[in-house]
Design a protein around this motif. Structure first.
Motif, PDB file in Angstrom:
ATOM      1  N   SER A  24       0.810  -1.222   0.000  1.00 40.50           N
ATOM      2  CA  SER A  24       0.000   0.000   0.000  1.00 40.50           C
ATOM      3  C   SER A  24       0.844   1.273   0.000  1.00 40.50           C
ATOM      4  O   SER A  24       0.493   2.259  -0.656  1.00 40.50           O
ATOM      5  CB  SER A  24      -0.928   0.012   1.220  1.00 40.50           C
ATOM      6  N   PHE A  25       1.956   1.276   0.723  1.00 44.12           N
ATOM      7  CA  PHE A  25       2.762   2.491   0.849  1.00 44.12           C
ATOM      8  C   PHE A  25       3.259   3.031  -0.493  1.00 44.12           C
ATOM      9  O   PHE A  25       3.113   4.228  -0.767  1.00 44.12           O
ATOM     10  CB  PHE A  25       3.948   2.243   1.778  1.00 44.12           C
ATOM     11  N   PRO A  26       3.855   2.204  -1.369  1.00 43.64           N
ATOM     12  CA  PRO A  26       4.329   2.759  -2.650  1.00 43.64           C
ATOM     13  C   PRO A  26       3.202   3.356  -3.487  1.00 43.64           C
ATOM     14  O   PRO A  26       3.401   4.373  -4.164  1.00 43.64           O
ATOM     15  CB  PRO A  26       4.958   1.547  -3.350  1.00 43.64           C
ATOM     16  N   VAL A  27       2.018   2.736  -3.435  1.00 44.99           N
ATOM     17  CA  VAL A  27       0.888   3.251  -4.224  1.00 44.99           C
ATOM     18  C   VAL A  27       0.433   4.598  -3.671  1.00 44.99           C
ATOM     19  O   VAL A  27       0.205   5.558  -4.419  1.00 44.99           O
ATOM     20  CB  VAL A  27      -0.274   2.230  -4.231  1.00 44.99           C
TER      21      VAL A  27
ATOM     22  N   ALA B 182       0.493  11.323 -10.664  1.00 39.00           N
ATOM     23  CA  ALA B 182       0.374  10.135  -9.815  1.00 39.00           C
ATOM     24  C   ALA B 182       0.277   8.867 -10.660  1.00 39.00           C
ATOM     25  O   ALA B 182       0.905   7.843 -10.352  1.00 39.00           O
ATOM     26  CB  ALA B 182      -0.834  10.264  -8.903  1.00 39.00           C
ATOM     27  N   ALA B 183      -0.494   8.936 -11.751  1.00 39.79           N
ATOM     28  CA  ALA B 183      -0.638   7.769 -12.633  1.00 39.79           C
ATOM     29  C   ALA B 183       0.689   7.426 -13.302  1.00 39.79           C
ATOM     30  O   ALA B 183       1.043   6.249 -13.447  1.00 39.79           O
ATOM     31  CB  ALA B 183      -1.709   8.044 -13.683  1.00 39.79           C
ATOM     32  N   SER B 184       1.433   8.451 -13.707  1.00 44.84           N
ATOM     33  CA  SER B 184       2.742   8.223 -14.331  1.00 44.84           C
ATOM     34  C   SER B 184       3.710   7.583 -13.345  1.00 44.84           C
ATOM     35  O   SER B 184       4.456   6.661 -13.692  1.00 44.84           O
ATOM     36  CB  SER B 184       3.302   9.552 -14.842  1.00 44.84           C
ATOM     37  N   ALA B 185       3.715   8.054 -12.096  1.00 43.50           N
ATOM     38  CA  ALA B 185       4.594   7.486 -11.074  1.00 43.50           C
ATOM     39  C   ALA B 185       4.215   6.042 -10.771  1.00 43.50           C
ATOM     40  O   ALA B 185       5.081   5.186 -10.561  1.00 43.50           O
ATOM     41  CB  ALA B 185       4.536   8.326  -9.804  1.00 43.50           C
ATOM     42  N   LEU B 186       2.917   5.741 -10.764  1.00 44.34           N
ATOM     43  CA  LEU B 186       2.457   4.378 -10.510  1.00 44.34           C
ATOM     44  C   LEU B 186       2.847   3.447 -11.651  1.00 44.34           C
ATOM     45  O   LEU B 186       3.257   2.305 -11.429  1.00 44.34           O
ATOM     46  CB  LEU B 186       0.948   4.367 -10.294  1.00 44.34           C
ATOM     47  N   THR B 187       2.758   3.929 -12.883  1.00 43.01           N
ATOM     48  CA  THR B 187       3.165   3.126 -14.033  1.00 43.01           C
ATOM     49  C   THR B 187       4.650   2.808 -13.977  1.00 43.01           C
ATOM     50  O   THR B 187       5.079   1.690 -14.275  1.00 43.01           O
ATOM     51  CB  THR B 187       2.848   3.874 -15.347  1.00 43.01           C
ATOM     52  N   ALA B 188       5.455   3.782 -13.563  1.00 45.56           N
ATOM     53  CA  ALA B 188       6.905   3.559 -13.442  1.00 45.56           C
ATOM     54  C   ALA B 188       7.210   2.510 -12.385  1.00 45.56           C
ATOM     55  O   ALA B 188       8.156   1.729 -12.525  1.00 45.56           O
ATOM     56  CB  ALA B 188       7.610   4.867 -13.101  1.00 45.56           C
ATOM     57  N   LEU B 189       6.408   2.467 -11.323  1.00 48.62           N
ATOM     58  CA  LEU B 189       6.625   1.471 -10.266  1.00 48.62           C
ATOM     59  C   LEU B 189       6.322   0.060 -10.749  1.00 48.62           C
ATOM     60  O   LEU B 189       6.993  -0.898 -10.348  1.00 48.62           O
ATOM     61  CB  LEU B 189       5.735   1.773  -9.064  1.00 48.62           C
ATOM     62  N   THR B 190       5.307  -0.073 -11.576  1.00 44.47           N
ATOM     63  CA  THR B 190       4.866  -1.412 -11.984  1.00 44.47           C
ATOM     64  C   THR B 190       5.594  -1.941 -13.218  1.00 44.47           C
ATOM     65  O   THR B 190       5.435  -3.103 -13.566  1.00 44.47           O
ATOM     66  CB  THR B 190       3.354  -1.405 -12.278  1.00 44.47           C
ATOM     67  N   LYS B 191       6.394  -1.094 -13.873  1.00 43.02           N
ATOM     68  CA  LYS B 191       7.141  -1.570 -15.041  1.00 43.02           C
ATOM     69  C   LYS B 191       8.279  -2.463 -14.597  1.00 43.02           C
ATOM     70  O   LYS B 191       8.903  -2.215 -13.563  1.00 43.02           O
ATOM     71  CB  LYS B 191       7.708  -0.386 -15.836  1.00 43.02           C
TER      72      LYS B 191
END
Length: 199
Positions: free
Chosen positions: A141-144, A181-190
């Motif tokens: 949860s924290f990274p999201v 926020a969406a861009s940062a989340l996409t970078a995390l999941t790549k």
């Protein structure tokens, strides 16, 4: 002449020098040994300066390039709809927790309790905010949630529930824009790119 060289009869003794074969053999042997030592010493010096045959052969062979590694798998992070957030206001500004709750609800998060921060944190969070949750939240949860408010402090406690607390700090101004926020989340999941081979 007298003595052993006295001539008796018609035969005359032959006056030859004694043979020195031993000296000759020793001289030849010494010369061969000296030449051998000189040649061996020369080879040793050449090996020292050229690195020897092993290194020369190794330098002549092309290096085997390792096969590229597969990229690291993508991180499996929970969706906002799977994250329950309790929002607490640790600032003197009233209504901040309610406004934050409404914004996170718009972004798909599940909002739990909305209240003023408990005494342990009230007016004691100097940054933009703090995330508080169980140990499993650190990689879930924290990274999201951190994509919504960059630079937020993260701290774990002993809870066993999946919900997390967002305690709003005195330097809080606004959440990241939905696009950021969406861009940062996409970078995390790549997945992480595979390192390039070194040869």
């Amino acid at each position: 002449m007298g003595g052993k060289y006295r001539i008796t009869g018609n035969a005359y003794p032959r006056m030859r020098r004694p043979r020195h074969r031993r000296k000759l053999v020793l001289s030849v042997a010494s010369a061969v040994v000296a030449l051998g030592l000189a040649g061996w010493g020369t080879l040793q010096i050449v090996d020292v300066f050229t690195g020897g045959d092993g290194q020369a052969n190794a330098a002549g062979r092309p290096k085997a390039c390792p096969s590229p590694k597969a990229p690291a798998p993508a991180k499996a992070l929970p969706k906002p709809a799977a994250i329950k957030v309790n929002i607490y206001n640790a600032t003197p500004r009233s209504g901040l927790a309610k406004a934050a709750a409404d914004e996170l609800k718009k972004r798909g998060f599940v909002v739990g309790k909305v209240d003023n921060a408990p005494a342990a944190y009230d007016k004691k969070v100097p940054g933009a905010g703090m995330l508080l949750g169980g140990p499993t939240a650190m990689n879930g949860s924290f990274p999201v949630l951190a994509t919504q408010l960059p630079g937020i402090t993260q701290k774990t406690d002993a809870r066993r529930t999946a919900d997390v607390d967002l305690i709003i700090g005195t330097k809080f101004k606004a959440f990241s824009t939905p696009a950021a926020a969406a861009s940062a989340l996409t970078a995390l999941t790549k997945p992480s790119p595979a390192p390039a081979p070194s040869c």
